[in-house]
Design a protein around this motif. Structure first.
Motif, mmCIF file in Angstrom:
data_model
loop_
_atom_site.group_PDB
_atom_site.id
_atom_site.type_symbol
_atom_site.label_atom_id
_atom_site.label_comp_id
_atom_site.label_asym_id
_atom_site.label_seq_id
_atom_site.Cartn_x
_atom_site.Cartn_y
_atom_site.Cartn_z
ATOM 1 N N UNK A 102 -20.330 -9.767 -3.758
ATOM 2 C CA UNK A 102 -20.771 -8.769 -4.731
ATOM 3 C C UNK A 102 -21.813 -7.792 -4.216
ATOM 4 N N UNK A 103 -22.186 -7.909 -2.943
ATOM 5 C CA UNK A 103 -23.201 -7.016 -2.371
ATOM 6 C C UNK A 103 -22.537 -5.696 -1.981
ATOM 7 N N UNK A 104 -23.062 -4.596 -2.507
ATOM 8 C CA UNK A 104 -22.511 -3.281 -2.193
ATOM 9 C C UNK A 104 -23.338 -2.592 -1.112
ATOM 10 N N UNK A 105 -22.686 -1.752 -0.334
ATOM 11 C CA UNK A 105 -23.403 -1.004 0.700
ATOM 12 C C UNK A 105 -23.847 -1.847 1.873
ATOM 13 N N UNK A 106 -23.207 -3.012 2.091
ATOM 14 C CA UNK A 106 -23.553 -3.866 3.230
ATOM 15 C C UNK A 106 -22.636 -3.489 4.381
ATOM 16 N N UNK A 107 -23.015 -2.436 5.100
ATOM 17 C CA UNK A 107 -22.126 -1.835 6.087
ATOM 18 C C UNK A 107 -21.990 -2.675 7.351
ATOM 19 N N UNK A 108 -22.989 -3.505 7.644
ATOM 20 C CA UNK A 108 -22.854 -4.427 8.786
ATOM 21 C C UNK A 108 -21.665 -5.347 8.553
ATOM 22 N N UNK A 109 -21.513 -5.823 7.325
ATOM 23 C CA UNK A 109 -20.365 -6.665 6.980
ATOM 24 C C UNK A 109 -19.069 -5.857 6.994
#
Length: 262
Positions: A74-81
């Motif tokens: 549910x985490x948004x904006x986690x670009x590393x992932x």
């Protein structure tokens, strides 16, 4: 052939590091670190003994922290992932293409004596904990190669290149503090912080080192031509997928900056 490109400049960099940053005569990091260079190496070795090669694959690392490719966390904006999984999949597609072209079946992998000797050397004298002592299937070879290539490129870049942003403002992450932390919960005053920060010469060294270590490589992975002549279609697809992803990431980052979100 791949090793020629993956290890480009590595021997030179390691030589310079061993004769400067962690030199036995006068390591320039010694006056910088509160632990001293020796203390830092001891901490590193303690963690290295726990290292397991297969467990440190990108998907496995994220899974242990509660993240997956589908974003069920549910985490948004986690670009590393998000970007990491896209790169991992591109690498795995490339490696799968190479392995499928190079080996007819699992028996061919098991019969590759050079590969088996590489495994024994890496797991044994190389002390890469968790690396298989032998690789008998195409799938295990694909998993190992994808892990290696991802770690020496995408993972290394993700950890290495932000150093200047993180360390160059010394109060954000000082390499040493000259006085103990205050005892009371409300004793963290501006004067206490300023007194604890390293002197100018060590602060300057920290900024310079973080700048040098954050300089991007002159050899981008899109410039790797190890299998271009051997498996041209696999190579062509790999480069196209990398360039397409690069364009998408740059466009997204540009949009985020325009919206003051980056």
């Amino acid at each position: 052939e791949w090793r020629k490109y993956n290890f480009k400049d590595t021997i030179g960099i390691n030589y310079l590091t061993r004769h400067s940053l962690v030199s036995r005569i006068f390591p320039i990091t010694d006056p910088m670190f509160a632990t001293s260079t020796v203390g830092g190496l001891v901490m590193f070795l303690n963690e290295w003994r726990k290292y397991k090669f297969m467990d440190m694959a990108f998907p496995e690392q994220l899974k242990r922290r509660g993240f997956d490719e589908a974003g069920t966390d549910g985490v948004e904006g986690y670009f590393y992932r998000d970007d990491g999984f896209k790169l991992w999949n591109i690498y795995k597609t490339y490696v799968t293409g190479v392995v499928n072209n190079a080996y007819a079946d699992d028996n061919a992998v098991a019969a590759d004596q050079a590969l088996q000797k590489f495994c024994q050397m890496t797991e044994g004298p190389g002390q890469l904990h968790g690396f298989p002592k032998e690789i008998l299937t195409k799938q295990l070879l694909i998993d190992c190669l994808t892990n290696i290539i991802f770690n020496v490129s995408a993972q290394h870049s993700a950890i290495n290149f932000p150093q200047y942003d993180y360390y160059s403002f010394v109060p954000n992450r000082p390499a040493q503090l000259s006085i103990p932390m205050p005892d009371g919960p409300n004793d963290m005053t501006e004067s206490a912080v300023l007194e604890a920060l390293p002197p100018p010469q060590f602060s300057t060294l920290q900024v310079l080192l973080s700048y040098m270590l954050s300089m991007p490589s002159q050899t981008a992975i899109t410039g790797v031509e190890a299998m271009k002549e051997v498996y041209p279609e696999v190579h062509k697809q790999f480069n196209k997928q990398l360039l397409d992803l690069s364009k998408d990431i740059k466009a997204r980052n540009k949009k985020l900056k325009a919206e003051n979100k980056a």
